[in-house]
Motif scaffolding. Structure first.
Motif, PDB file in Angstrom:
ATOM      1  N   VAL A 135       0.724  -1.122  -0.053  1.00  0.00           N
ATOM      2  CA  VAL A 135       0.043   0.058   0.082  1.00  0.00           C
ATOM      3  C   VAL A 135       1.052   1.224   0.083  1.00  0.00           C
ATOM      4  O   VAL A 135       1.724   1.437   1.059  1.00  0.00           O
ATOM      5  CB  VAL A 135      -0.883   0.038   1.326  1.00  0.00           C
ATOM      6  N   SER A 136       0.743   2.064  -1.104  1.00  0.00           N
ATOM      7  CA  SER A 136       1.698   3.404  -1.102  1.00  0.00           C
ATOM      8  C   SER A 136       1.310   4.297  -0.156  1.00  0.00           C
ATOM      9  O   SER A 136       2.119   4.889   0.681  1.00  0.00           O
ATOM     10  CB  SER A 136       1.762   3.920  -2.703  1.00  0.00           C
ATOM     11  N   HIS A 137       0.176   4.574   0.086  1.00  0.00           N
ATOM     12  CA  HIS A 137      -0.241   5.779   1.025  1.00  0.00           C
ATOM     13  C   HIS A 137      -1.700   5.375   1.766  1.00  0.00           C
ATOM     14  O   HIS A 137      -2.530   4.885   1.215  1.00  0.00           O
ATOM     15  CB  HIS A 137      -0.531   7.115   0.067  1.00  0.00           C
ATOM     16  N   VAL A 138      -1.474   5.562   3.077  1.00  0.00           N
ATOM     17  CA  VAL A 138      -2.740   5.305   3.731  1.00  0.00           C
ATOM     18  C   VAL A 138      -3.213   6.709   4.493  1.00  0.00           C
ATOM     19  O   VAL A 138      -2.433   7.395   4.894  1.00  0.00           O
ATOM     20  CB  VAL A 138      -2.288   4.541   4.988  1.00  0.00           C
ATOM     21  N   PRO A 150       2.158  11.624  -3.944  1.00  0.00           N
ATOM     22  CA  PRO A 150       2.289  11.249  -5.411  1.00  0.00           C
ATOM     23  C   PRO A 150       2.739   9.767  -5.122  1.00  0.00           C
ATOM     24  O   PRO A 150       3.315   9.261  -4.390  1.00  0.00           O
ATOM     25  CB  PRO A 150       3.107  11.836  -5.941  1.00  0.00           C
ATOM     26  N   VAL A 151       2.292   8.837  -6.309  1.00  0.00           N
ATOM     27  CA  VAL A 151       2.416   7.448  -6.183  1.00  0.00           C
ATOM     28  C   VAL A 151       3.535   7.492  -7.058  1.00  0.00           C
ATOM     29  O   VAL A 151       4.104   8.284  -7.920  1.00  0.00           O
ATOM     30  CB  VAL A 151       1.395   6.494  -6.793  1.00  0.00           C
ATOM     31  N   GLU A 152       4.430   6.189  -7.175  1.00  0.00           N
ATOM     32  CA  GLU A 152       5.530   5.910  -7.745  1.00  0.00           C
ATOM     33  C   GLU A 152       5.561   6.420  -9.144  1.00  0.00           C
ATOM     34  O   GLU A 152       6.496   7.073  -9.717  1.00  0.00           O
ATOM     35  CB  GLU A 152       6.186   4.659  -7.638  1.00  0.00           C
ATOM     36  N   ASP A 153       4.716   6.025  -9.777  1.00  0.00           N
ATOM     37  CA  ASP A 153       4.419   6.381 -11.375  1.00  0.00           C
ATOM     38  C   ASP A 153       4.363   7.891 -11.758  1.00  0.00           C
ATOM     39  O   ASP A 153       4.886   8.407 -12.634  1.00  0.00           O
ATOM     40  CB  ASP A 153       3.185   5.545 -12.150  1.00  0.00           C
ATOM     41  N   ASP A 154       3.621   8.764 -10.651  1.00  0.00           N
ATOM     42  CA  ASP A 154       3.380  10.055 -10.720  1.00  0.00           C
ATOM     43  C   ASP A 154       4.810  10.497 -10.737  1.00  0.00           C
ATOM     44  O   ASP A 154       5.283  11.766 -11.395  1.00  0.00           O
ATOM     45  CB  ASP A 154       2.465  10.639  -9.840  1.00  0.00           C
ATOM     46  N   GLU A 155       5.740  10.347  -9.721  1.00  0.00           N
ATOM     47  CA  GLU A 155       6.948  10.853  -9.560  1.00  0.00           C
ATOM     48  C   GLU A 155       7.926  10.484 -10.793  1.00  0.00           C
ATOM     49  O   GLU A 155       8.582  11.185 -11.096  1.00  0.00           O
ATOM     50  CB  GLU A 155       7.409  10.100  -8.253  1.00  0.00           C
ATOM     51  N   GLU A 156       7.792   9.323 -11.196  1.00  0.00           N
ATOM     52  CA  GLU A 156       8.614   8.941 -12.406  1.00  0.00           C
ATOM     53  C   GLU A 156       8.337   9.963 -13.642  1.00  0.00           C
ATOM     54  O   GLU A 156       9.172  10.266 -14.375  1.00  0.00           O
ATOM     55  CB  GLU A 156       8.592   7.419 -12.761  1.00  0.00           C
ATOM     56  N   ASP A 157       6.994   9.931 -13.836  1.00  0.00           N
ATOM     57  CA  ASP A 157       6.268  10.779 -14.843  1.00  0.00           C
ATOM     58  C   ASP A 157       6.886  12.385 -14.883  1.00  0.00           C
ATOM     59  O   ASP A 157       7.494  12.978 -15.803  1.00  0.00           O
ATOM     60  CB  ASP A 157       4.859  10.919 -15.016  1.00  0.00           C
ATOM     61  N   ALA A 158       7.019  12.630 -13.321  1.00  0.00           N
ATOM     62  CA  ALA A 158       7.364  14.367 -13.161  1.00  0.00           C
ATOM     63  C   ALA A 158       8.890  14.417 -13.415  1.00  0.00           C
ATOM     64  O   ALA A 158       9.287  15.216 -14.065  1.00  0.00           O
ATOM     65  CB  ALA A 158       6.975  14.630 -11.823  1.00  0.00           C
ATOM     66  N   ASP A 159       9.719  13.352 -13.135  1.00  0.00           N
ATOM     67  CA  ASP A 159      11.299  13.269 -13.571  1.00  0.00           C
ATOM     68  C   ASP A 159      11.301  13.233 -14.784  1.00  0.00           C
ATOM     69  O   ASP A 159      12.065  13.770 -15.583  1.00  0.00           O
ATOM     70  CB  ASP A 159      11.836  12.115 -12.759  1.00  0.00           C
ATOM     71  N   ALA A 160      10.698  12.753 -15.467  1.00  0.00           N
ATOM     72  CA  ALA A 160      10.807  12.432 -17.016  1.00  0.00           C
ATOM     73  C   ALA A 160      10.511  13.883 -17.604  1.00  0.00           C
ATOM     74  O   ALA A 160      11.299  14.332 -18.548  1.00  0.00           O
ATOM     75  CB  ALA A 160      10.131  11.525 -17.603  1.00  0.00           C
ATOM     76  N   MET A 161       9.512  14.597 -17.226  1.00  0.00           N
ATOM     77  CA  MET A 161       9.183  15.908 -17.705  1.00  0.00           C
ATOM     78  C   MET A 161      10.203  16.857 -17.270  1.00  0.00           C
ATOM     79  O   MET A 161      10.401  17.634 -18.501  1.00  0.00           O
ATOM     80  CB  MET A 161       7.685  16.139 -17.123  1.00  0.00           C
ATOM     81  N   GLU A 162      10.808  16.648 -16.444  1.00  0.00           N
ATOM     82  CA  GLU A 162      12.062  17.724 -16.001  1.00  0.00           C
ATOM     83  C   GLU A 162      13.144  17.258 -16.889  1.00  0.00           C
ATOM     84  O   GLU A 162      13.937  18.432 -17.365  1.00  0.00           O
ATOM     85  CB  GLU A 162      12.181  17.694 -14.491  1.00  0.00           C
ATOM     86  N   THR A 163      13.365  16.119 -17.323  1.00  0.00           N
ATOM     87  CA  THR A 163      14.610  15.766 -18.229  1.00  0.00           C
ATOM     88  C   THR A 163      14.246  16.047 -19.446  1.00  0.00           C
ATOM     89  O   THR A 163      15.100  16.250 -20.316  1.00  0.00           O
ATOM     90  CB  THR A 163      15.073  14.366 -17.617  1.00  0.00           C
ATOM     91  N   ARG A 187      -9.690   8.193 -12.079  1.00  0.00           N
ATOM     92  CA  ARG A 187      -8.290   8.744 -12.645  1.00  0.00           C
ATOM     93  C   ARG A 187      -7.403   7.369 -12.554  1.00  0.00           C
ATOM     94  O   ARG A 187      -6.186   7.750 -13.349  1.00  0.00           O
ATOM     95  CB  ARG A 187      -7.621   9.474 -11.771  1.00  0.00           C
ATOM     96  N   GLY A 188      -7.941   6.236 -12.526  1.00  0.00           N
ATOM     97  CA  GLY A 188      -6.998   4.915 -12.592  1.00  0.00           C
ATOM     98  C   GLY A 188      -6.122   4.581 -11.580  1.00  0.00           C
ATOM     99  O   GLY A 188      -5.459   3.611 -11.737  1.00  0.00           O
ATOM    100  N   TYR A 189      -6.156   5.179 -10.558  1.00  0.00           N
ATOM    101  CA  TYR A 189      -5.316   4.786  -9.431  1.00  0.00           C
ATOM    102  C   TYR A 189      -6.347   3.479  -8.920  1.00  0.00           C
ATOM    103  O   TYR A 189      -7.462   3.422  -8.605  1.00  0.00           O
ATOM    104  CB  TYR A 189      -5.453   5.741  -8.248  1.00  0.00           C
ATOM    105  N   SER A 190      -5.365   2.752  -8.105  1.00  0.00           N
ATOM    106  CA  SER A 190      -5.894   1.381  -7.257  1.00  0.00           C
ATOM    107  C   SER A 190      -6.229   1.876  -6.090  1.00  0.00           C
ATOM    108  O   SER A 190      -5.268   2.560  -5.149  1.00  0.00           O
ATOM    109  CB  SER A 190      -4.914   0.382  -7.364  1.00  0.00           C
ATOM    110  N   VAL A 191      -7.397   1.783  -5.641  1.00  0.00           N
ATOM    111  CA  VAL A 191      -7.917   2.523  -4.344  1.00  0.00           C
ATOM    112  C   VAL A 191      -8.504   1.517  -3.317  1.00  0.00           C
ATOM    113  O   VAL A 191      -9.324   0.468  -3.961  1.00  0.00           O
ATOM    114  CB  VAL A 191      -8.877   3.817  -4.465  1.00  0.00           C
ATOM    115  N   GLY A 192      -8.203   1.475  -1.973  1.00  0.00           N
ATOM    116  CA  GLY A 192      -9.024   0.801  -1.016  1.00  0.00           C
ATOM    117  C   GLY A 192      -9.663   1.803  -0.175  1.00  0.00           C
ATOM    118  O   GLY A 192      -9.193   2.632   0.124  1.00  0.00           O
TER     119      GLY A 192
END
Length: 387
Positions: free
Chosen positions: A83-86, A374-387, A112-117
């Motif tokens: 679980v990424s975030h509680v 942010p979830v891991e995929d969001d962080e990776e997308d943000a890093d990709a946009m910066e580079t 929005r496509g997130y997996s949610v409990g």
């Protein structure tokens, strides 16, 4: 794998774990050293505590008790490791819309496509199943644990309501039994392959046993040392609510739960003039006459929004309270009849009513939540946009 239906509580209550946690009791004195400490029952803070006698026996700090506690921590950690975030949804006051916020935030994230409990720990008043559109469904058990009920492919729901034979059955439990079931929800619910991006936990009002237990269990589960990723605190604008919510903010501070922000719910009623009803001086409905007159004489008024403060704000209101406590203010949610209808019908408000007055504020709140956690995929997308 095969699954079996979970037995209702009324048929086999002993099946559900109702043992007291070895963490500090909810009625402990200020400065409690904890029942597992070697100083338990002997420290100065123990004087006058109703648990002093039990703690002084050393039963909680025995090798067997400590081993059991470590095993409990391991089970909690394993259950929530994917679980990424509680996120806890809290309020010191009842009736301010915690379940509405919990459900619709979860619905919006899943859309929005997130997996949610969505976990309902309001043991005595579980309303999440109705609001999520899964009322009357059943929980099943497999080798991997309890299988939650799915409101949609991205939204899994767990609640005591699924364990009751009758929806109107009262759950008359003391704290230890409630806490035991909450621990089972955390350790035995199988949230599916890949885990969750967000686990939203809807809580009862106040700062009682359930809140203390959920924070302690999450602290045990999360190896980083921080339990809950954060809390959303819900209030209405008036002082009667704010007075209790300030206590909840102090609870978060005392238990080191980060506050993601304060939501000012039911902040004014907003509705189109064309959706209003009208009464004359004799209290007779004259809606059709008024709307016909407006359509004839002033049609542009029909598309205007009528706004009124149902709960007048006290002083600087929730925004001032958030500023005083140094926590974010997430915004205002108006009283929106379509939001109520969405919860009654068990549907996603922002998807069902995209142009309703409350949709933009709710989307903004969800945007801020994703930005804060942010979830891991969001962080990776943000890093990709910066580079």
């Amino acid at each position: 794998c095969s699954t079996t239906k979970i037995e209702p509580l009324s048929q086999n209550p002993s099946k559900y774990n109702t043992t007291m946690s070895s963490a500090a009791p909810s009625n402990a004195n200020e400065g409690c050293v904890g029942p597992t400490s070697q100083e338990a029952g002997k420290a100065a803070a123990c004087a006058g505590c109703p648990n002093q006698g039990a703690c002084s026996t050393g039963a909680f700090s025995s090798p067997a008790a400590l081993a059991a506690k470590e095993n409990e921590k391991a089970n909690l950690h394993n259950a929530l490791s994917e679980v990424s975030h509680v996120v806890l949804v809290l309020s010191g006051k009842g009736g301010v819309g915690k379940s509405t916020v919990s459900t619709q935030v979860a619905q919006s994230l899943s859309s929005r496509g997130y997996s949610v409990g969505l976990l309902d720990v309001d043991i005595c008043g579980p309303s999440i199943p109705r609001m999520a559109g899964v009322l009357g469904r059943e929980v099943h058990q497999s080798q991997s644990g309890w299988t939650p009920v799915y409101a949609n492919p991205n939204l899994a729901v767990m609640s005591i309501s699924f364990l009751l034979e009758e929806g109107d059955a009262a759950v008359v439990w003391r704290g230890p039994r409630k806490n035991g079931l909450i621990k089972q929800f955390l350790t035995e619910t199988d949230w599916g392959v890949g885990g969750l991006d967000y686990l939203i936990i809807d809580t009862p009002p106040g700062t009682s046993d359930e809140h203390i237990s959920i924070v302690q269990y999450l602290n045990d589960a999360r190896s980083s040392g921080q339990g809950a990723s954060g809390a959303i605190v819900v209030t209405t604008p008036e002082e009667v609510s704010l007075a209790d919510v300030r206590k909840e903010l102090n609870f978060c501070k005392k238990t080191s739960v980060p506050v993601l922000g304060v939501i000012e719910n039911m902040s004014g009623l907003q509705t189109k003039v064309s959706d209003m009803r009208f009464m004359n001086d004799e209290s007779n409905d004259c809606t059709n006459d008024v709307l016909s007159l407006l359509k004839e004489k002033c049609p542009e008024v029909l598309s205007m929004m009528a706004i009124t403060d149902v709960f007048p704000p006290a002083g600087t209101g929730p925004q001032g309270m958030a500023s005083k406590f140094g926590v974010p203010y997430l915004g205002k949610m108006p009283l929106d009849p379509n939001l109520l209808k969405s919860c009654e019908d068990g549907v996603s408000f922002v998807d069902q009513y995209p142009s309703s007055p409350g949709t933009a504020p709710l989307n903004d709140i969800v945007d801020k939540l994703i930005l804060a956690l942010p979830v891991e995929d969001d962080e990776e997308d943000a890093d990709a946009m910066e580079t």
